[in-house]
Motif scaffolding. Sequence first.
Motif, short mmCIF file in Angstrom:
data_model
loop_
_atom_site.label_atom_id
_atom_site.label_comp_id
_atom_site.label_asym_id
_atom_site.label_seq_id
_atom_site.Cartn_x
_atom_site.Cartn_y
_atom_site.Cartn_z
N GLY A 69 0.82 -1.20 0.00
CA GLY A 69 0.00 0.00 0.00
C GLY A 69 0.85 1.25 0.00
O GLY A 69 2.06 1.20 -0.26
N LYS A 70 0.24 2.38 0.29
CA LYS A 70 0.97 3.63 0.39
C LYS A 70 0.30 4.54 1.40
O LYS A 70 -0.91 4.46 1.63
N VAL A 71 1.11 5.37 2.00
CA VAL A 71 0.64 6.43 2.89
C VAL A 71 1.08 7.74 2.25
O VAL A 71 2.27 7.98 2.09
N ASP A 72 0.11 8.55 1.87
CA ASP A 72 0.40 9.76 1.08
C ASP A 72 1.14 9.34 -0.18
O ASP A 72 0.60 8.61 -0.99
N ASP A 73 2.40 9.76 -0.34
CA ASP A 73 3.13 9.40 -1.56
C ASP A 73 4.21 8.35 -1.31
O ASP A 73 5.07 8.13 -2.15
N LYS A 74 4.17 7.68 -0.15
CA LYS A 74 5.19 6.70 0.20
C LYS A 74 4.63 5.28 0.10
O LYS A 74 3.65 4.94 0.78
N PHE A 75 5.27 4.46 -0.72
CA PHE A 75 4.87 3.07 -0.83
C PHE A 75 5.49 2.25 0.29
O PHE A 75 6.59 2.54 0.76
N PHE A 76 4.78 1.21 0.69
CA PHE A 76 5.30 0.31 1.71
C PHE A 76 4.88 -1.11 1.43
O PHE A 76 3.88 -1.38 0.75
N PHE A 77 5.67 -2.05 1.94
CA PHE A 77 5.32 -3.46 1.95
C PHE A 77 5.41 -3.97 3.38
O PHE A 77 6.37 -3.67 4.10
N GLY A 78 4.42 -4.72 3.78
CA GLY A 78 4.49 -5.49 5.00
C GLY A 78 4.82 -6.92 4.61
O GLY A 78 3.94 -7.66 4.17
N LEU A 79 6.10 -7.29 4.75
CA LEU A 79 6.55 -8.62 4.35
C LEU A 79 6.31 -9.60 5.49
O LEU A 79 6.41 -9.24 6.66
N PRO A 80 6.02 -10.86 5.17
CA PRO A 80 5.84 -11.86 6.23
C PRO A 80 7.14 -12.04 7.01
O PRO A 80 8.23 -11.73 6.53
N GLY A 81 7.03 -12.58 8.22
CA GLY A 81 8.16 -12.65 9.12
C GLY A 81 9.10 -13.82 8.94
O GLY A 81 10.27 -13.73 9.31
N ASN A 82 8.64 -14.95 8.36
CA ASN A 82 9.54 -16.08 8.18
C ASN A 82 10.59 -15.74 7.12
O ASN A 82 10.28 -15.12 6.10
N PRO A 83 11.84 -16.14 7.33
CA PRO A 83 12.92 -15.73 6.42
C PRO A 83 12.66 -16.04 4.95
O PRO A 83 12.88 -15.19 4.09
N ALA A 84 12.21 -17.24 4.63
CA ALA A 84 11.95 -17.57 3.22
C ALA A 84 10.85 -16.69 2.66
O ALA A 84 10.93 -16.23 1.51
N SER A 85 9.82 -16.45 3.44
CA SER A 85 8.73 -15.59 2.99
C SER A 85 9.23 -14.18 2.72
O SER A 85 8.84 -13.54 1.74
N THR A 86 10.09 -13.68 3.61
CA THR A 86 10.64 -12.35 3.44
C THR A 86 11.47 -12.25 2.16
O THR A 86 11.31 -11.32 1.37
N MET A 87 12.35 -13.23 1.95
CA MET A 87 13.22 -13.21 0.78
C MET A 87 12.42 -13.32 -0.52
O MET A 87 12.66 -12.57 -1.47
N VAL A 88 11.48 -14.25 -0.56
CA VAL A 88 10.71 -14.47 -1.79
C VAL A 88 9.84 -13.28 -2.12
O VAL A 88 9.81 -12.80 -3.26
N THR A 89 9.14 -12.76 -1.13
CA THR A 89 8.22 -11.64 -1.42
C THR A 89 8.99 -10.38 -1.79
O THR A 89 8.52 -9.57 -2.58
N PHE A 90 10.19 -10.21 -1.23
CA PHE A 90 10.99 -9.06 -1.67
C PHE A 90 11.30 -9.20 -3.15
O PHE A 90 11.11 -8.25 -3.93
N GLU A 91 11.81 -10.35 -3.57
CA GLU A 91 12.21 -10.51 -4.98
C GLU A 91 11.02 -10.38 -5.92
O GLU A 91 11.14 -9.80 -7.00
N LEU A 92 9.88 -10.90 -5.54
CA LEU A 92 8.71 -10.90 -6.43
C LEU A 92 8.02 -9.54 -6.49
O LEU A 92 7.51 -9.16 -7.55
N PHE A 93 8.00 -8.82 -5.39
CA PHE A 93 7.16 -7.62 -5.31
C PHE A 93 7.92 -6.35 -4.89
O PHE A 93 7.79 -5.31 -5.53
N ALA A 94 8.68 -6.44 -3.80
CA ALA A 94 9.36 -5.24 -3.30
C ALA A 94 10.52 -4.83 -4.20
O ALA A 94 10.79 -3.64 -4.36
N ARG A 95 11.20 -5.80 -4.80
CA ARG A 95 12.31 -5.47 -5.70
C ARG A 95 11.86 -4.66 -6.92
O ARG A 95 12.45 -3.62 -7.22
N PRO A 96 10.84 -5.15 -7.68
CA PRO A 96 10.44 -4.33 -8.84
C PRO A 96 9.99 -2.93 -8.45
O PRO A 96 10.25 -1.97 -9.18
N ALA A 97 9.32 -2.81 -7.30
CA ALA A 97 8.92 -1.47 -6.85
C ALA A 97 10.13 -0.60 -6.60
O ALA A 97 10.18 0.57 -7.00
#
Length: 397
Positions: free
Chosen positions: A284-312
Motif C-alpha cells: 500500500g501507500k501512505v500519502d506518496d510513500k509506498f510500503f510493503f508489510g513482508l511476512p516474518g519467516n525468512p523464506a517468505s521475506t526473501m521471496v516476497t521481496f524478490e517478487l514484489f518489493a524489488r520491482p517497486a
Amino acid sequence: MAVLEFPVARQLVIEKVSAQIPTLQIELVSLLEASGRVLAEPIFADRDYPPLDRSIRDGFAIISSCLPGTFQVIGEVQAGSQFVGEVGPGQAVEIMTGAPVPAGADQVVMVEHVELDGGVIRTTRPAAPGEFINHRGTEIKKSQTVLAAGSRLNYASVAALATVGLDKVRVFRKPRVAILATGDEIVGVTEQPAPHQIRNSNSYSIAAQVIRAGGIPHIFPVVGDSIEKTREAITEGLRYDYLLLSGGVSAGKYDFVEPVMAELGAEFFFDGVLIQPGKPLVFGKVDDKFFFGLPGNPASTMVTFELFARPALELLSGQNGTYLPSVEAELTKPFRHKTGLTRFLPACLSSGEAKVTPLGWQGSSDVVALSRANCFLVADPNRENWRTGDRIQVLLQ
C-alpha cells in the motif's frame, strides 16, 4: 482487503508504482562509481562506431572480384595504424584484427584460407564482398542513442560510456529504504537468544536485497509487539523514500502493522497473495510513500521481496522497466506439491546445464537450506506432479 493471484499482484505493484514515480534527485558520478546506478539522461554517440571500415579477422585485404586467385602482398597494417596507398587488382595487404581496411579492398580473406609463398598468396575462396569487414557506423552512428535514460548500468554500459568519451555521468540518487523488523521474539544478531527467541536475520537479508536492487538500506531497531512502538517506528520509517516491514502482517493478536497503517490513512492495494511462502503480504501507500508489510519467516521475506518489493524499488530508482529473472530447467528428481498456490521452493541450478534439484528443507524458517540454494522452483498452482526430466520454471537469485 484483497488476496490476489501471483501474476495479478505483481502486475498491480508495477502499475501502481509506475503511475507515481516521484521527482528523483540527480547526482554526477565517476565511471568507477557508475556500475549499478540508473542513468538520468540519455547517452549519445560522439562519432560513428566503428569510425572507419575495419577487419574483424587476421588475414589479407583484397578486391573481392579477383577471387579466387593469386595476389601479390604489398604491405601490412595492424590495429592502431593505417595503410598508406590503395589495394589494386591482384594485390593484397596483410591485415590484423581491428586494423583499418585499406582503400580499394572490400574483402578480408582469413589467414587460414591462404597459401603463402614468399610475397605471394594463393586462395580458392569465392568472392564475398564485405566478408570479415566491420563497416563504418554499423555498430552505431554519430548522435544515435547509446544508452537510454532509465537504464541500469552494468560493466558493459560502463565500457560504452568510456567508449564515447565520458568519465562522469548523471544518475538518479539511490532511494533510501527504511527496514523495520517487528516481534518480541527477535533479538540482535550478537545477542544470545533464549530458546523461544531468534536473531534478527530478516533485516540483514532485506538490506542485502535492497543494496542489490540499487537502494540504500537503513535498518531500524527491532520493534516489539506494542501498537504504540509500532506506530512510532512506522511514522519514522515513512520519512524515508520507501518502507519495508518484516513481520506483524498476519491476523494474529499482536500483528499491528495493518491497524497502524490504517490509522495513518494508508491506501491498501492488497493484503495477501496466493503464494507460498509469503501469502500474508501487504502492499500500500501512505500519502506518496509506498510500503510493503513482508511476512516474518525468512523464506517468505526473501521471496516476497524478490517478487514484489524489488520491482517497486527498481522503478523508484528511476529504472525504465523491471523483469523477473527466471529460466526453465530440467528436474533431476520427481517433485510434487499441493495445488492452489504458486510455490517458490529452494533448489540448486547446476552450472553448465539447465538442470535443477529441489532441496530438502524444514519450511520457511530454514535459513540454512535457503543459504545453500541458488534459485527457487516455481510450482504452478494448477499442477500437482512433475517427473524426473520434466521442465519447470526457476526463479534465479
